[in-house]
Write an enzyme that holds these catalytic residues in place. Structure first.
Site, PDB file in Angstrom:
ATOM      1  N   CYS A 131     -39.576  -0.039  15.121  1.00 37.95           N
ATOM      2  CA  CYS A 131     -39.603   1.003  16.128  1.00 37.95           C
ATOM      3  C   CYS A 131     -40.828   0.884  17.023  1.00 37.95           C
ATOM      4  O   CYS A 131     -41.905   0.566  16.550  1.00 37.95           O
ATOM      5  CB  CYS A 131     -39.616   2.382  15.469  1.00 37.95           C
ATOM      6  SG  CYS A 131     -37.973   3.076  15.395  1.00 37.95           S
ATOM      7  N   CYS A 136     -35.495   0.882  18.440  1.00 40.04           N
ATOM      8  CA  CYS A 136     -35.604   2.335  18.426  1.00 40.04           C
ATOM      9  C   CYS A 136     -36.932   2.766  19.030  1.00 40.04           C
ATOM     10  O   CYS A 136     -37.842   1.955  19.203  1.00 40.04           O
ATOM     11  CB  CYS A 136     -35.441   2.867  17.005  1.00 40.04           C
ATOM     12  SG  CYS A 136     -36.385   1.984  15.764  1.00 40.04           S
TER      13      CYS A 136
END
Ligand code: C8R
Length: 250
Positions: free
Chosen positions: A74, A156
């Site tokens: 992420c 993400c």
């Protein structure tokens, strides 16, 4: 004797060529400690071996992707299109900030390689393989399409993409970035898409380019979009100054 030498030479060349991609695969793979390289090589080979090199669909690589799943990264995922060298120049030094597909096992093991199989043979060939556009379902193209899809699936948070301001259409619908990766960004996972437009001396486009409007419009509504023109030298500077915080680089 000339014929025998020719045949010996050819078969030696063939063996070496083959050992080459296999040994490259293994030596690159072994840098990633937690994987079984033999298992991955087998999964890789089953995708194209003994097949017509124009009949290898993206799904042929499903078992390989399953054997080497991407870890969640992420806020660090870095995508690119026509900016490979600039991006890798940066990530080589700042992999604390950005992770590209080539920083993962699969991307790094197969980067810059060509391979294909042949019907009726269990060998891997590295010459005489179809070119990128010769047929759509060729082993190399299908691999990059499949692995790019899997890489985009795990992106993400904050996502960065470096596009090229020295070409007419920085966001090109035929690129893997536009056709495979962007469509997989979903708002429940990806919060921001930050485009860095790489500006060289003779740039012909920038963030105001119409293709960027297309990009902004094609992404999921919940994803915040930004685009920033950044000179190539500034990006190189970011790589050489590890003290600068990741987000504060440009
Ligand atoms: N990606 C695609 N292609 C990749 C790749 C990669 O990570 N790594 C390599 N070596 N290649 P381009 P694009 C090779 O036209 O089409 C992912 C392939 O042989 O400049 O938009 C990556 O995540 C392929 O022919 O860009 C990135 O975000 C060219 O490089 C996009 O997809 C593709 O280079 C880049 O794909």
């Amino acid at each position: 004797t000339a014929l025998i030498i020719l045949i010996l030479g050819l078969s030696l060349g063939l063996t070496l060529g083959r050992r080459n991609i296999k040994s490259t695969f293994f030596s690159r793979c072994e840098k990633f400690k937690e994987y079984d390289c033999q298992k991955l090589w087998d999964a890789f080979q089953q995708a194209y071996v003994n097949k017509d090199p124009c009949k290898v669909p993206v799904e042929a690589y499903d078992p390989l992707i399953a054997a080497a799943p991407f870890k969640h990264q992420c806020n660090k995922t870095m995508f690119w299109s026509k900016t490979k060298d600039v991006v890798h120049g940066l990530t080589a030094k700042r992999n604390d900030c950005f992770v590209t597909l080539e920083d993962t096992l699969l991307g790094s093991v197969l980067d810059n390689l060509t391979w294909c199989g042949k019907e009726g043979s269990n060998d891997t060939f590295t010459t005489g393989c179809p070119g990128w556009s010769e047929c759509v379902n060729n082993p190399v193209r299908s691999f990059w399409n499949r692995s790019s899809a899997a890489f985009a699936d795990v992106a993400c948070g904050n996502v960065t993409a470096m596009l090229n301001g020295s070409i007419n259409t920085p966001f090109n619908p035929t690129s893997i970035f536009a056709s495979v990766e962007v469509p997989r960004f979903i708002a429940s996972r990806v919060k921001n898409l930050n485009v860095v437009m790489v500006i060289q001396k003779n740039n012909i486009s920038n963030c105001t380019d119409p293709s960027l409007k297309n990009l902004r419009q094609s992404i999921d509504t919940g994803i915040t979009f930004s685009c920033k023109d950044v000179s190539e030298s500034r990006i190189q500077e970011c790589g050489s100054k590890p003290e600068i915080a990741c987000g504060a680089c440009w």
